[in-house]
Scaffold this motif. Sequence first.
Motif, short mmCIF file in Angstrom:
data_model
loop_
_atom_site.label_atom_id
_atom_site.label_comp_id
_atom_site.label_asym_id
_atom_site.label_seq_id
_atom_site.Cartn_x
_atom_site.Cartn_y
_atom_site.Cartn_z
N VAL A 69 0.81 -1.22 0.00
CA VAL A 69 0.00 0.00 0.00
C VAL A 69 0.85 1.26 0.00
N ASN A 70 1.78 1.37 0.98
CA ASN A 70 2.47 2.65 1.16
C ASN A 70 3.97 2.54 0.90
N ALA A 71 4.65 3.67 1.01
CA ALA A 71 6.09 3.70 0.75
C ALA A 71 6.90 3.06 1.87
N GLY A 72 6.29 2.88 3.04
CA GLY A 72 6.91 2.16 4.13
C GLY A 72 7.93 2.97 4.90
N CYS A 73 8.26 2.42 6.06
CA CYS A 73 9.30 2.99 6.92
C CYS A 73 9.88 1.82 7.69
N GLY A 74 10.91 1.17 7.12
CA GLY A 74 11.44 -0.04 7.72
C GLY A 74 10.71 -1.27 7.22
N ALA A 75 10.96 -2.39 7.88
CA ALA A 75 10.39 -3.67 7.45
C ALA A 75 8.95 -3.82 7.90
N MET A 76 8.23 -4.70 7.22
CA MET A 76 6.86 -5.01 7.62
C MET A 76 6.87 -5.88 8.88
N VAL A 77 5.86 -5.68 9.71
CA VAL A 77 5.74 -6.38 10.99
C VAL A 77 4.45 -7.19 10.99
N ASP A 78 4.52 -8.42 11.49
CA ASP A 78 3.30 -9.19 11.73
C ASP A 78 2.69 -8.62 13.01
N LEU A 79 1.63 -7.87 12.87
CA LEU A 79 1.08 -7.10 13.99
C LEU A 79 0.57 -7.99 15.12
N ASP A 80 -0.09 -9.09 14.78
CA ASP A 80 -0.59 -9.97 15.83
C ASP A 80 0.56 -10.65 16.57
N ASP A 81 1.61 -11.02 15.84
CA ASP A 81 2.78 -11.61 16.50
C ASP A 81 3.41 -10.61 17.46
N TYR A 82 3.57 -9.37 17.00
CA TYR A 82 4.22 -8.36 17.85
C TYR A 82 3.39 -8.06 19.10
N PHE A 83 2.14 -7.67 18.91
CA PHE A 83 1.32 -7.30 20.07
C PHE A 83 1.03 -8.50 20.96
N GLY A 84 0.92 -9.69 20.35
CA GLY A 84 0.68 -10.88 21.15
C GLY A 84 1.86 -11.31 22.00
N SER A 85 3.07 -10.83 21.64
CA SER A 85 4.26 -11.19 22.40
C SER A 85 4.49 -10.27 23.60
N LEU A 86 3.70 -9.23 23.70
CA LEU A 86 3.84 -8.28 24.81
C LEU A 86 2.87 -8.58 25.94
N GLU A 87 3.30 -8.26 27.15
CA GLU A 87 2.39 -8.29 28.29
C GLU A 87 1.21 -7.36 27.98
N PRO A 88 -0.04 -7.81 28.25
CA PRO A 88 -1.17 -6.93 28.01
C PRO A 88 -0.99 -5.58 28.70
N GLN A 89 -1.50 -4.55 28.05
CA GLN A 89 -1.46 -3.17 28.53
C GLN A 89 -0.04 -2.62 28.60
N SER A 90 0.80 -3.13 27.70
CA SER A 90 2.10 -2.50 27.48
C SER A 90 1.89 -1.30 26.54
N LEU A 91 2.95 -0.52 26.34
CA LEU A 91 2.84 0.69 25.54
C LEU A 91 3.78 0.64 24.36
N THR A 92 3.30 1.04 23.20
CA THR A 92 4.11 1.12 21.98
C THR A 92 3.95 2.50 21.35
N ARG A 93 5.08 3.07 20.98
CA ARG A 93 5.11 4.37 20.28
C ARG A 93 5.50 4.07 18.83
N PHE A 94 4.71 4.59 17.87
CA PHE A 94 4.96 4.24 16.47
C PHE A 94 4.72 5.43 15.56
N ASN A 95 5.23 5.35 14.35
CA ASN A 95 5.09 6.41 13.35
C ASN A 95 3.72 6.35 12.70
N ALA A 96 2.95 7.40 12.91
CA ALA A 96 1.65 7.54 12.26
C ALA A 96 1.70 8.77 11.36
N PHE A 97 2.64 8.75 10.42
CA PHE A 97 2.90 9.88 9.54
C PHE A 97 1.91 9.91 8.38
#
Length: 373
Positions: A69-97
């Motif tokens: 879809v977009n020009a990207g910023c770094g590699a693609m991430v499997d979102l469910d794998d990433y968020f599922g690997s974190l303790e619930p209610q952890s915090l992530t800061r990300f680029n929403a440009f």
Amino acid sequence: MKSSTGLRVGTTVLAILLMIGANLAGSSTAGADPGPARVQATPTGLTLDGGDWWPSGFNAYQLATDWSVNAGCGAMVDLDDYFGSLEPQSLTRFNAFARLAVNKYTGQLDFGPMDAVFAAAARHDQLLVPVLTAGDGACEDEAFKDRQWYQDGWETAVPVGSPVRFDQWVSTAVNRWKSSPALAGWELVGEPEPGLCSAGGCSWQTRSCPADSGAVLRTFFDEAGALIRGIDSATPIWAGLIGGGQCGSAGDDYRLVNASPGVDVLEYHDYGSDAVPLPGDVWNGLQTRIWQAQVLDKPLVVTEIGQNAGSCGSVQGRADDFETKVAGQRSAGTAGALFWAFVPDPRPAECTFDIGPDDPVFDLVEDLNTVSP
């Protein structure tokens, strides 16, 4: 030939049409009343759903990358794998440009990749701080945002590769995701510095910093923060400042800028002082920033903590250094800690800040992240 006024009006009309079309096809939460924010900023820290929250997690800047879809910023991430690997209610800061919400084939706004980030975070009971642009222009037009941008360019200039001005993007993003249960805050600009560029360019070696730079940055936060507040009155606004003495926020200018009603959560970015809890000097060090936050009755989160590992050190050694550092910071009064940076494709043979999926820092995040009633 059209006048500059005519071009500006034409650009504005185009942007509005694009935003209306994208919203009609997009999120069901767009324009909805967000109600009470899950996260609140208090003089002593953050709360989540009414309980005291000391968040930990990662900077994962490339979450909205979708090469289809977009020009990207770094590699693609499997979102469910990433968020599922974190303790619930952890915090992530990300680029929403804005650039990451542009379809590279049509040139029009396409919210699919960012909607997916918010949806996946919500599925896994995770929290997000979307950063709406970067001070250095990375992953956008690569143009440094200078003094003029903070004075009025954020409301008048359309960046290369984007169909909207920054103020239009702020309105669009806040309207679209203000009701997301994953939303922990808005960050206007990552690492803002209103430096004055020279004729030779805008590298840090050639920029100057006028004496009123703190006032320029304060006015920006007052006005851009009010834009957010007019749409979403409840969600905290995070400052994005490095805190180490940069242009516009050096010394007491850090307090001046963060005293803005458009700032609820102060930030500090910590690099180059491995295992040292309170880096920096008496003018711009972390201890001074914590004191300034206490004077303002606002919490301070160390939103970037980075240390090299890989060919120059073990990932376990880095995790141990992080643990030492954060223990001292928390004791001194910080309100959270985020590590730089999660990537799905770490480079163990190189010396980098990469934190991969199996890094022991994930265990540290689980231990640090706490919510108490």
